[in-house]
Design a protein around this motif. Structure first.
Motif, PDB file in Angstrom:
ATOM      1  N   GLN A  79      27.522  19.430  22.480  1.00 29.31           N
ATOM      2  CA  GLN A  79      27.145  19.790  23.844  1.00 29.31           C
ATOM      3  C   GLN A  79      27.612  21.225  24.064  1.00 29.31           C
ATOM      4  N   LEU A  80      26.689  22.112  24.373  1.00 32.63           N
ATOM      5  CA  LEU A  80      26.993  23.529  24.505  1.00 32.63           C
ATOM      6  C   LEU A  80      26.844  23.991  25.946  1.00 32.63           C
ATOM      7  N   GLY A  81      27.632  24.968  26.319  1.00 30.14           N
ATOM      8  CA  GLY A  81      27.493  25.546  27.642  1.00 30.14           C
ATOM      9  C   GLY A  81      26.226  26.376  27.769  1.00 30.14           C
ATOM     10  N   ALA A  82      25.816  27.021  26.685  1.00 32.74           N
ATOM     11  CA  ALA A  82      24.618  27.856  26.672  1.00 32.74           C
ATOM     12  C   ALA A  82      23.819  27.537  25.414  1.00 32.74           C
ATOM     13  N   HIS A 109      18.982  15.919  29.336  1.00 30.04           N
ATOM     14  CA  HIS A 109      19.306  17.305  29.005  1.00 30.04           C
ATOM     15  C   HIS A 109      18.298  17.842  27.991  1.00 30.04           C
ATOM     16  N   ASN A 126      22.246  20.779  25.892  1.00 25.36           N
ATOM     17  CA  ASN A 126      22.777  21.381  27.113  1.00 25.36           C
ATOM     18  C   ASN A 126      22.182  20.642  28.294  1.00 25.36           C
TER      19      ASN A 126
END
Length: 126
Positions: A79-82, A109, A126
């Protein structure tokens, strides 16, 4: 009393340094150990993945069976912020895209599914 759990997955790979470079580039991570037998992949100083050379036993014996294919049945989910910068980095190194960027209606997502150099499924979301 509550217990704290932090996953620190370890996968076996055929070339630790090549795999480390791949994960560090795609995830925007850094090397936390380095070397041809074992690596720690860090994001913002936190361990997110360990890489271990397939044929090396160290103090615990070998982890995987060299006769079996790597990556079968394993999905490494990040899971990435960007997401967009990670997709650009993956494209820059020619990462194999298994499933293009799409909306996952179950998780609510956006995600892209890649294959790493050892055929592990890597999902960026994300």
């Amino acid at each position: 009393m509550t217990a704290s759990v932090r996953p620190q997955p370890m996968i076996v790979v055929t070339d630790v340094e090549k795999s480390s470079a791949w994960y560090c580039e795609v995830l925007g991570a850094t090397s936390g150990h380095g070397g041809p037998e074992y690596e720690q992949v860090l994001v913002d100083g936190e361990l997110v993945l360990q890489l271990h050379r397939l044929e090396v036993g160290h103090h615990h014996g070998t982890i995987g069976d060299p006769a079996l294919p790597l990556g079968n049945g394993v999905a490494l989910w990040f899971q990435l912020g960007a997401l967009e910068p990670a997709i650009a980095r993956a494209a820059r190194i020619g990462a194999t895209v298994q499933t293009a960027l799409h909306h996952n209606p179950n998780a609510h997502h956006e995600e892209i599914w890649l294959r790493d150099p050892n055929n592990y499924l890597v999902v960026l979301a994300n």
